[in-house]
Design an enzyme around this catalytic site. Structure first.
Site, PDB file in Angstrom:
ATOM      1  N   LYS A  63       0.853  -1.191   0.000  1.00 40.87           N
ATOM      2  CA  LYS A  63       0.000   0.000   0.000  1.00 40.87           C
ATOM      3  C   LYS A  63       0.890   1.243   0.000  1.00 40.87           C
ATOM      4  CE  LYS A  63      -4.568   0.283   2.145  1.00 40.87           C
ATOM      5  NZ  LYS A  63      -5.298   0.447   3.421  1.00 40.87           N
TER       6      LYS A  63
HETATM    7  O1  G3P Z   1      -9.757   1.614   4.592  1.00 34.62           O
HETATM    8  C1  G3P Z   1      -9.489   2.831   5.162  1.00 34.62           C
HETATM    9  C2  G3P Z   1     -10.129   2.886   6.470  1.00 34.62           C
HETATM   10  O2  G3P Z   1      -9.422   2.133   7.354  1.00 34.62           O
HETATM   11  C3  G3P Z   1     -10.376   4.279   6.947  1.00 34.62           C
HETATM   12  O3  G3P Z   1     -11.692   4.329   7.282  1.00 34.62           O
HETATM   13  O4  G3P Z   1     -13.629   5.082   8.531  1.00 34.62           O
HETATM   14  O5  G3P Z   1     -11.363   5.924   9.138  1.00 34.62           O
HETATM   15  O6  G3P Z   1     -12.451   6.691   7.075  1.00 34.62           O
HETATM   16  P1  G3P Z   1     -12.312   5.584   8.068  1.00 34.62           P
END
Ligand code: G3P
Length: 227
Positions: free
Chosen positions: A83
């Site tokens: 990544k």
């Molecule tokens: O896949 C990315 C994720 O881990 C972030 O999600 O909910 O923090 O925007 P969020």
């Protein structure tokens, strides 16, 4: 559509695998940090549990360092996808890693322009964060649609992974918008299965069945068992 688990937690992964619908795992430095275990050890344990793509993020931010770190991560297991953040130095690293045959997942993508650059650099996966786009009052699903139309117009094979998923509706809309993969927190996977009419319908079936057969001593009453 492929489902990935968006977590570095081994218990969540073991439980999620029981459903038989998980095709891979995505992690990021915040998710790895939550586990408090050195990244290489945790990633090896994840790769031992699932036979699918496992995305692991570099933590350096200069192209040369990301390239070296990416090669090191890729050596941990053949299922590793490196990544790389969607920054200018990241695109340099993706181009070099792709030439080495190392699969990359360009993360923290928030625009179709970024996704186009990632595909041209040879990214295996691009990860638009739809929830965070929504947080700003823009439409994260439009981003998926835009990326999809550009990729199909020019025949890019980069897979679109819908990330920052906040609920089942995001999963359904991302599927309708043409995302190849959705990465889901454990809680959202559980929510996919839930519907009040299903619960109520099953309860009624069992009640009717019990009422009908309670009278016949040979048949033991059925109860709705929960795991
Ligand atoms: O896949 C990315 C994720 O881990 C972030 O999600 O909910 O923090 O925007 P969020």
């Amino acid at each position: 559509m492929k489902f990935f688990l968006d977590s570095a937690n081994l218990e969540e992964l073991k439980n999620a695998l029981e459903w038989g619908i998980i095709d891979g795992v995505t992690t990021n430095p915040s998710l790895i940090a939550k586990e408090g275990v050195p990244v290489e050890d945790q990633i090896r344990r994840i790769c031992d549990l699932i036979d699918g793509d496992v995305s692991v993020e570099v933590v350096s931010s200069l192209a040369g360092e990301m390239f070296e770190e990416g090669k090191q991560l890729a050596r941990i297991h053949p299922n590793i996808v490196v990544k790389v953040p969607m920054i200018a130095e990241g695109i340099k690293a993706v181009s070099r890693l792709s030439k080495e045959g190392i699969r990359t997942n360009v993360t923290l993508c928030f625009s179709a322009a970024q996704a186009l650059a990632a595909a041209k650099a040879g990214a295996y996966i691009v990860s638009p964060f739809i929830g965070r786009v929504d947080d700003l009052g823009w439409n994260g699903l439009d981003l998926i649609r835009d990326i999809g139309s550009i990729y199909s117009r020019y025949g890019f094979v980069t897979q679109i992974l819908a990330a920052s998923i906040r609920g089942p509706l995001h999963v359904v809309e991302a599927a309708k918008a043409g995302a190849h993969i959705a990465t889901l927190p454990f809680k959202v996977i559980e929510q996919l299965f839930q519907h009040p009419l299903t619960e109520r319908g099953l309860e009624q079936f069992l009640t009717d069945y019990n009422n009908a057969f309670e009278k016949i001593p040979v048949m033991r009453p059925l109860q709705l068992k929960r795991p």
